[in-house]
Design an enzyme around this catalytic site. Structure first.
Site, PDB file in Angstrom:
ATOM      1  N   CYS A 356       0.970  -1.183  -0.094  1.00  0.00           N
ATOM      2  CA  CYS A 356      -0.176   0.114   0.057  1.00  0.00           C
ATOM      3  C   CYS A 356       0.729   1.218  -0.027  1.00  0.00           C
ATOM      4  CB  CYS A 356      -0.986   0.147   1.289  1.00  0.00           C
ATOM      5  SG  CYS A 356      -1.745  -1.362   1.500  1.00  0.00           S
TER       6      CYS A 356
HETATM    7  O1  KQY Z   1      -4.273   0.900   1.017  1.00  0.00           O
HETATM    8  C1  KQY Z   1      -4.093   1.046   2.146  1.00  0.00           C
HETATM    9  N1  KQY Z   1      -4.227  -0.285   2.963  1.00  0.00           N
HETATM   10  C2  KQY Z   1      -4.463   2.090   2.774  1.00  0.00           C
HETATM   11  C3  KQY Z   1      -5.046   2.341   4.009  1.00  0.00           C
HETATM   12  C4  KQY Z   1      -5.306   3.631   4.252  1.00  0.00           C
HETATM   13  C5  KQY Z   1      -5.368   3.853   5.635  1.00  0.00           C
HETATM   14  C6  KQY Z   1      -5.548   5.423   6.253  1.00  0.00           C
HETATM   15  N2  KQY Z   1      -5.616   5.513   7.409  1.00  0.00           N
END
Ligand code: KQY
Length: 366
Positions: A356
């Site tokens: 991510c």
């Molecule tokens: O791609 C992801 N797992 C992003 C998560 C975003 C979290 C923001 N608090």
């Protein structure tokens, strides 16, 4: 650099598999204290490890705010390029450009509309306008033209492709109310086909239990290569993850990819449930409009959230007995790539993991 009015499919560009060759990788430096505990200092340490590790294998760029430029520059290795850019948080997989290529090595960017994982319905913070401009700025830096989808919201973590015509998503995420509820499933599928240049979309029902992204596929299932996937798995039938993994397994087993291949599915065992501690919860600023981090909440931990780079895999590990299992499995399915395990609890606490917080820049070479 130009905004293009056509689509990648019309112009002969495709999104390559992550396992294809890269010309670089992007990350964004974390700092917001309402998402990262203790003013993001522990997260910065792990992001530094991830960036410096990836930087050993491919050209690494870290985006950073004006306020954090000196700090990031100090921690990151000299071969990591540090570029000042306004941002709202540090999930470049989701707000950054998805790069598409033509096989002669030409690259363009797709700039999806970003609304912080659900906008005013169930988004994770407000505002998100700086994040929504990151993709375009990455395309400027790379001197590549881009396609903007003003009428379509998507994050890079909600798609995985095999580079040969197949895309995987979860229905839980792509059909969520806060994204494209004005569109039908068929219309969403058509967008994916046009902008990723794929022929088939595999709709896994749901992602990882308690994943605040509405179940991004990148935490649940990943391609090793065309025709072969890794699926997050548990044998514990009392774990709410079990029925999610089982329904995904049954679905994938019943499907074929764009080339008509049955998929080889490897079960990738999740770590035992990881919960937020009191100390971790108390270290996060409580701000209305940002998802709170409560003591005892289960985190969406999965080994599937790894980054596949040139000659290596950056793998999140959690000091769990299944760490070793995950490393062994990756050594088997990715011969020739070095497995780089990184203790990633601090990234997990922010709501995601290594995949991510990274975004590859493909070269167009296989
Ligand atoms: O791609 C992801 N797992 C992003 C998560 C975003 C979290 C923001 N608090």
């Amino acid at each position: 650099m130009k905004r293009l009015e056509t689509t990648p499919k019309k112009d002969g560009y495709r999104m390559p598999g992550e396992f294809e060759h890269h010309n670089g990788c992007y990350m964004i430096w974390p700092e917001r204290p309402d998402n990262w505990r203790l003013g993001a200092k522990p997260a910065q340490e792990v992001f530094t490890k991830v960036a410096n590790t990836i930087g050993k294998y491919e050209p690494m760029t870290v985006i950073v705010s004006k306020a954090q430029f000196d700090n990031a520059r100090h921690h990151l290795d000299d071969n990591v390029r540090v570029v000042e850019m306004a941002n709202d948080d540090s999930w470049v997989r989701d707000c950054g450009a998805t790069f598409v290529v033509k096989d002669e090595g030409e690259v363009r960017g797709v700039d999806w509309t970003f609304n912080a994982w659900g906008g005013l319905v169930d988004g994770l913070y407000f505002p998100w306008d700086s994040d929504d401009k990151i993709a375009r700025k990455m395309c400027e830096l790379e001197r590549v033209d881009s396609y903007r989808t003003d009428d379509f919201i998507l994050e890079g973590g909600s798609i995985h492709v095999d580079g040969e015509g197949t895309c995987m998503v979860t229905a839980e995420c792509l059909l969520s109310e806060g994204r494209n509820s004005h569109m039908s499933k068929e219309e969403i599928e058509d967008k994916l086909k046009e902008y990723l240049n794929v022929e088939k979309v595999l709709w896994i029902p749901r992602g990882i239990y308690n994943d605040e992204t509405n179940g991004h596929v990148d935490n649940m299932c990943n391609f090793v290569k065309p025709g072969e996937v890794l699926l997050a798995w548990t044998d514990d039938e009392n774990d709410p993850q079990y029925e999610r993994s089982k329904e995904a397994y049954d679905y994938l087993e019943s499907e074929t990819d764009a080339k008509g291949r049955k998929l080889v599915i490897h079960k990738m065992y999740t770590p035992a449930p990881i919960l937020i501690t009191k100390e971790e919860s108390e270290g996060v600023d409580a701000v209305d409009g940002t998802l709170p981090r409560e003591e005892g909440d289960r985190l969406a931990a999965s080994y599937v959230n790894f980054y596949t780079g040139n000659g290596f895999i950056a793998l999140p590990v959690f000091n769990d007995p299944n760490d070793e299992k995950a490393i062994k499995l990756l050594e088997e399915v990715f011969p020739g790539r070095k497995i780089e395990p990184i203790y990633a609890r601090e990234i997990l606490l922010g709501g995601g993991n290594i995949h991510c917080i990274t975004q590859q820049l493909p070269s167009g070479k296989k």
